[in-house]
Every structure is written in structure tokens, then in C-alpha cells.
Write a protein that holds these residues in place. Sequence first.
Motif, PDB file in Angstrom:
ATOM      1  N   ILE A  68      31.272  27.688  64.492  1.00 61.31           N
ATOM      2  CA  ILE A  68      30.885  26.286  64.710  1.00 61.31           C
ATOM      3  C   ILE A  68      29.534  26.012  64.043  1.00 61.31           C
ATOM      4  N   ASP A  69      28.603  26.969  64.110  1.00 64.35           N
ATOM      5  CA  ASP A  69      27.311  26.778  63.444  1.00 64.35           C
ATOM      6  C   ASP A  69      27.497  26.613  61.935  1.00 64.35           C
ATOM      7  N   GLY A  70      28.387  27.409  61.345  1.00 66.28           N
ATOM      8  CA  GLY A  70      28.672  27.281  59.919  1.00 66.28           C
ATOM      9  C   GLY A  70      29.314  25.951  59.586  1.00 66.28           C
ATOM     10  N   LEU A  71      30.203  25.477  60.455  1.00 61.93           N
ATOM     11  CA  LEU A  71      30.841  24.180  60.244  1.00 61.93           C
ATOM     12  C   LEU A  71      29.817  23.058  60.363  1.00 61.93           C
ATOM     13  N   THR A  72      28.880  23.215  61.283  1.00 57.90           N
ATOM     14  CA  THR A  72      27.793  22.237  61.420  1.00 57.90           C
ATOM     15  C   THR A  72      26.971  22.189  60.131  1.00 57.90           C
ATOM     16  N   ALA A  73      26.669  23.355  59.565  1.00 55.94           N
ATOM     17  CA  ALA A  73      25.914  23.412  58.305  1.00 55.94           C
ATOM     18  C   ALA A  73      26.714  22.779  57.169  1.00 55.94           C
ATOM     19  N   LEU A  74      28.024  23.025  57.124  1.00 52.69           N
ATOM     20  CA  LEU A  74      28.871  22.401  56.103  1.00 52.69           C
ATOM     21  C   LEU A  74      28.804  20.885  56.211  1.00 52.69           C
ATOM     22  N   ALA A  75      28.911  20.367  57.427  1.00 51.97           N
ATOM     23  CA  ALA A  75      28.861  18.915  57.629  1.00 51.97           C
ATOM     24  C   ALA A  75      27.495  18.348  57.239  1.00 51.97           C
ATOM     25  N   ALA A  76      26.431  19.085  57.531  1.00 52.04           N
ATOM     26  CA  ALA A  76      25.072  18.597  57.235  1.00 52.04           C
ATOM     27  C   ALA A  76      24.705  18.752  55.766  1.00 52.04           C
ATOM     28  N   ASP A  77      25.044  19.905  55.172  1.00 53.14           N
ATOM     29  CA  ASP A  77      24.624  20.217  53.803  1.00 53.14           C
ATOM     30  C   ASP A  77      25.634  19.769  52.755  1.00 53.14           C
ATOM     31  N   GLY A  78      26.861  19.520  53.165  1.00 48.41           N
ATOM     32  CA  GLY A  78      27.885  19.086  52.223  1.00 48.41           C
ATOM     33  C   GLY A  78      28.602  20.219  51.511  1.00 48.41           C
ATOM     34  N   GLU A  79      28.248  21.480  51.810  1.00 45.43           N
ATOM     35  CA  GLU A  79      28.964  22.599  51.208  1.00 45.43           C
ATOM     36  C   GLU A  79      28.648  23.906  51.917  1.00 45.43           C
ATOM     37  N   LEU A  80      29.562  24.850  51.773  1.00 43.54           N
ATOM     38  CA  LEU A  80      29.323  26.229  52.192  1.00 43.54           C
ATOM     39  C   LEU A  80      28.858  26.988  50.957  1.00 43.54           C
ATOM     40  N   PRO A  81      27.935  27.908  51.086  1.00 38.04           N
ATOM     41  CA  PRO A  81      27.406  28.603  49.914  1.00 38.04           C
ATOM     42  C   PRO A  81      28.438  29.503  49.234  1.00 38.04           C
ATOM     43  N   ALA A  82      28.197  29.771  47.968  1.00 43.56           N
ATOM     44  CA  ALA A  82      29.086  30.611  47.168  1.00 43.56           C
ATOM     45  C   ALA A  82      29.150  32.024  47.709  1.00 43.56           C
ATOM     46  N   SER A  83      28.140  32.454  48.411  1.00 47.99           N
ATOM     47  CA  SER A  83      28.108  33.830  48.897  1.00 47.99           C
ATOM     48  C   SER A  83      28.993  34.064  50.119  1.00 47.99           C
ATOM     49  N   ALA A  84      29.569  33.018  50.664  1.00 48.86           N
ATOM     50  CA  ALA A  84      30.392  33.155  51.865  1.00 48.86           C
ATOM     51  C   ALA A  84      31.628  34.004  51.576  1.00 48.86           C
ATOM     52  N   GLU A  85      32.017  34.825  52.562  1.00 49.22           N
ATOM     53  CA  GLU A  85      33.248  35.621  52.463  1.00 49.22           C
ATOM     54  C   GLU A  85      34.433  34.668  52.419  1.00 49.22           C
ATOM     55  N   ARG A  86      35.480  35.048  51.695  1.00 43.96           N
ATOM     56  CA  ARG A  86      36.660  34.182  51.625  1.00 43.96           C
ATOM     57  C   ARG A  86      37.899  34.993  51.293  1.00 43.96           C
ATOM     58  N   TYR A  87      39.047  34.401  51.589  1.00 50.93           N
ATOM     59  CA  TYR A  87      40.334  35.024  51.320  1.00 50.93           C
ATOM     60  C   TYR A  87      41.167  34.086  50.478  1.00 50.93           C
ATOM     61  N   VAL A  88      41.967  34.657  49.605  1.00 49.28           N
ATOM     62  CA  VAL A  88      42.884  33.907  48.764  1.00 49.28           C
ATOM     63  C   VAL A  88      44.278  34.475  49.018  1.00 49.28           C
ATOM     64  N   ALA A  89      45.251  33.593  49.242  1.00 48.70           N
ATOM     65  CA  ALA A  89      46.627  34.048  49.423  1.00 48.70           C
ATOM     66  C   ALA A  89      47.117  34.646  48.101  1.00 48.70           C
ATOM     67  N   ASP A  90      47.819  35.781  48.171  1.00 49.90           N
ATOM     68  CA  ASP A  90      48.265  36.427  46.945  1.00 49.90           C
ATOM     69  C   ASP A  90      49.508  35.777  46.338  1.00 49.90           C
ATOM     70  N   SER A  91      50.046  34.755  46.999  1.00 49.18           N
ATOM     71  CA  SER A  91      51.138  33.948  46.452  1.00 49.18           C
ATOM     72  C   SER A  91      51.144  32.608  47.186  1.00 49.18           C
TER      73      SER A  91
END
Length: 116
Positions: free
Chosen positions: A10-33
Motif C-alpha cells: 500500500i505504501d508503494g501504491l501511495t507513492a505511485l499515486a503521488a509521484d506518477g510512477e514506480l521506479p525502474a529498479s522495482a522488481e517485476r515479473y513478465v509472463a512467458d507467454s
Amino acid sequence: MTRVYVPTTIDGLTALAADGELPASAERYVADSDTEEAEYAALVAAAVDSAALLEGPGRRVVVVADLADPDGAVPLRLVDAVHADPADRPADADPEDDLGWYATQEIGALLGNAQA
């Protein structure tokens, strides 16, 4: 465009709403198909990581976005949806429990519920 699943809180979502983006360094997953199974696997993996970000009870959040650069920042304008627990959950809850789905227009209400 590549669909990414970014674990946060929720804190990260609050930062996204306030800053307009999540940083590039954030962990992420991509579906392989493009199958539902692959997308669900990426969502579950992100939800498990989100649970690991919590320092006790709290709400897991996964931000879903379609990006030209899957390793880049996640602008709010490219967010497709947010998956989150509807309420705080105990620290020892199963990290693979299903999350609720929220449209981007519901982020404010989701954050308002987190403050209650």
C-alpha cells in the motif's frame, strides 16, 4: 508492449499515486507467454514477493502495466490494473491467496480504505 507485474505494498501504491510512477529498479515479473496460465503465474509470483515486502500484517499489492521497456519505470498512465488484498492480512497468511482486482480509477478508493 510487454505486460509486467510489479510487487509492492500500500505504501508503494501511495507513492505511485503521488509521484506518477514506480521506479525502474522495482522488481517485476513478465509472463512467458500470452496464456492466462502464464499471466496468473506471473501475478502469483509478484504476490508472493509483495508478501515478503510486508513487515508483519498488511496488504499485498501487484501493479499491472503494459510497457515498451519492461525494465523501465512504470508510469501511472500505463497501469492497466491493480491487484490487492481487500483488507490487512496476518503476517503468516498464505502468500499465494488470491488478490482482488481494481481498475486504475479505483486506486484512490483503495488507498482511502487502507487509511481506514
